[in-house]
Design a protein around this motif. Structure first.
Motif, PDB file in Angstrom:
ATOM      1  N   ALA A   1      -5.302  42.375   5.373  1.00 23.05           N
ATOM      2  CA  ALA A   1      -5.050  42.045   6.772  1.00 23.05           C
ATOM      3  C   ALA A   1      -6.353  42.141   7.542  1.00 23.05           C
ATOM      4  CB  ALA A   1      -4.005  42.991   7.366  1.00 23.05           C
ATOM      5  N   GLU A   2      -6.404  41.365   8.613  1.00 23.17           N
ATOM      6  CA  GLU A   2      -7.552  41.438   9.527  1.00 23.17           C
ATOM      7  C   GLU A   2      -7.010  41.677  10.922  1.00 23.17           C
ATOM      8  OE1 GLU A   2     -11.278  38.749  11.173  1.00 23.17           O
ATOM      9  OE2 GLU A   2     -10.329  38.177   9.277  1.00 23.17           O
ATOM     10  N   LEU A   3      -7.591  42.614  11.636  1.00 20.15           N
ATOM     11  CA  LEU A   3      -7.241  42.833  13.037  1.00 20.15           C
ATOM     12  C   LEU A   3      -8.150  41.939  13.869  1.00 20.15           C
ATOM     13  CD1 LEU A   3      -6.830  46.713  13.211  1.00 20.15           C
ATOM     14  CD2 LEU A   3      -5.247  44.974  12.347  1.00 20.15           C
ATOM     15  N   ALA A   4      -7.576  41.299  14.879  1.00 19.59           N
ATOM     16  CA  ALA A   4      -8.345  40.317  15.634  1.00 19.59           C
ATOM     17  C   ALA A   4      -7.935  40.279  17.097  1.00 19.59           C
ATOM     18  CB  ALA A   4      -8.156  38.934  15.006  1.00 19.59           C
TER      19      ALA A   4
ATOM     20  N   PHE B   1      -9.406  44.718   7.623  1.00 15.76           N
ATOM     21  CA  PHE B   1     -10.758  44.404   8.067  1.00 15.76           C
ATOM     22  C   PHE B   1     -10.765  43.982   9.529  1.00 15.76           C
ATOM     23  CE2 PHE B   1     -10.519  43.562   3.534  1.00 15.76           C
ATOM     24  CZ  PHE B   1     -11.629  44.248   3.064  1.00 15.76           C
ATOM     25  N   MET B   2     -11.954  43.976  10.099  1.00 18.46           N
ATOM     26  CA  MET B   2     -12.198  43.440  11.433  1.00 18.46           C
ATOM     27  C   MET B   2     -13.562  42.778  11.420  1.00 18.46           C
ATOM     28  SD  MET B   2     -11.021  46.527  13.972  1.00 18.46           S
ATOM     29  CE  MET B   2     -10.648  45.452  15.349  1.00 18.46           C
ATOM     30  N   ARG B   3     -13.724  41.734  12.225  1.00 23.57           N
ATOM     31  CA  ARG B   3     -15.049  41.149  12.466  1.00 23.57           C
ATOM     32  C   ARG B   3     -15.324  41.288  13.950  1.00 23.57           C
ATOM     33  NH1 ARG B   3     -13.809  34.877  11.157  1.00 23.57           N
ATOM     34  NH2 ARG B   3     -11.853  35.673  10.417  1.00 23.57           N
ATOM     35  N   VAL B   4     -16.533  41.690  14.271  1.00 21.28           N
ATOM     36  CA  VAL B   4     -16.881  41.997  15.650  1.00 21.28           C
ATOM     37  C   VAL B   4     -18.176  41.293  16.011  1.00 21.28           C
ATOM     38  CG1 VAL B   4     -17.258  43.870  17.307  1.00 21.28           C
ATOM     39  CG2 VAL B   4     -15.877  44.291  15.266  1.00 21.28           C
TER      40      VAL B   4
ATOM     41  N   TRP C   1     -18.881  43.165  10.115  1.00 18.36           N
ATOM     42  CA  TRP C   1     -17.603  43.271   9.406  1.00 18.36           C
ATOM     43  C   TRP C   1     -17.311  44.736   9.135  1.00 18.36           C
ATOM     44  CZ3 TRP C   1     -14.283  39.295   8.357  1.00 18.36           C
ATOM     45  CH2 TRP C   1     -14.770  38.008   8.578  1.00 18.36           C
ATOM     46  N   LEU C   2     -16.094  45.139   9.449  1.00 18.01           N
ATOM     47  CA  LEU C   2     -15.665  46.521   9.290  1.00 18.01           C
ATOM     48  C   LEU C   2     -14.427  46.588   8.408  1.00 18.01           C
ATOM     49  CD1 LEU C   2     -15.891  47.536  13.059  1.00 18.01           C
ATOM     50  CD2 LEU C   2     -17.629  47.921  11.300  1.00 18.01           C
ATOM     51  N   ARG C   3     -14.283  47.693   7.704  1.00 20.49           N
ATOM     52  CA  ARG C   3     -13.128  47.951   6.826  1.00 20.49           C
ATOM     53  C   ARG C   3     -12.474  49.258   7.270  1.00 20.49           C
ATOM     54  NH1 ARG C   3     -12.758  47.098   0.739  1.00 20.49           N
ATOM     55  NH2 ARG C   3     -14.680  46.017   1.223  1.00 20.49           N
ATOM     56  N   HIS C   4     -11.162  49.268   7.272  1.00 19.86           N
ATOM     57  CA  HIS C   4     -10.433  50.499   7.594  1.00 19.86           C
ATOM     58  C   HIS C   4     -10.744  51.537   6.538  1.00 19.86           C
ATOM     59  CE1 HIS C   4      -6.850  53.134   8.056  1.00 19.86           C
ATOM     60  NE2 HIS C   4      -7.144  52.945   9.318  1.00 19.86           N
TER      61      HIS C   4
END
Length: 159
Positions: free
Chosen positions: A76-79, A113-116, A153-156
């Motif tokens: 999953a990606e949080l966005a 994951f997240m991209r910021v 890019w970040l990972r929980h």
């Protein structure tokens, strides 16, 4: 505060009103238009892999974010995480991100994951405070190859 599904009819205009200028819009969702039309936020909900959510306290919207579900990659990606200007700097964003991560975990995703945007320092602090850590630089470079900018890019971290 509780997380609930985004309701197009009642939530779209409110969420669309939160960015204060074109730069905030770009950092939030990558669009070049300001203000963001409510129909654009509503339209994001049409993708079956997107689960729009709002954080609510005493019937007031305090945050919006999405969980993008990728069944093929089993991740999953949080966005598109945002809180209203008067709620920023109070831990609301961190609470929202933790709630979105919890939702992703409950539906079975262990990789989140997240991209910021690299200029979004406040968001990066928030997400790190919510348990996200940078991915390996080589992986970030691979994921950024097709992107319009080099995201962070970040990972929980599973904290």
């Amino acid at each position: 505060m509780e997380l609930r599904p985004f309701a197009v009819a009642t939530d779209a205009a409110t969420v669309a009103s939160w960015p204060a200028n074109a730069d905030e819009v770009a950092l939030w969702c990558g669009l070049g238009d300001f203000p963001v039309p409510a129909r654009v936020v509503a339209g994001w909900q049409l993708d079956e892999d997107v689960r729009g959510q709002v954080l609510v306290a005493e019937e007031r919207l305090l945050g919006y974010g999405e969980v993008w579900c990728d069944e093929e990659e089993d991740e999953a990606e949080l966005a598109r995480v945002i809180v209203p200007p008067d709620a920023r700097g109070r831990g609301v964003g961190r609470r929202l991100v933790r709630s979105l991560s919890g939702l992703a975990l409950r539906v079975g995703y262990t990789e989140i994951f997240m991209r910021v945007h690299p200029r979004n320092a406040a968001a990066l602090r928030c997400y790190r405070g919510a348990g996200f850590r940078p991915v390996d630089p080589a992986l970030a470079a691979e994921w950024n190859a097709p992107q319009p900018i080099s995201y962070v890019w970040l990972r929980h971290a599973g904290e």
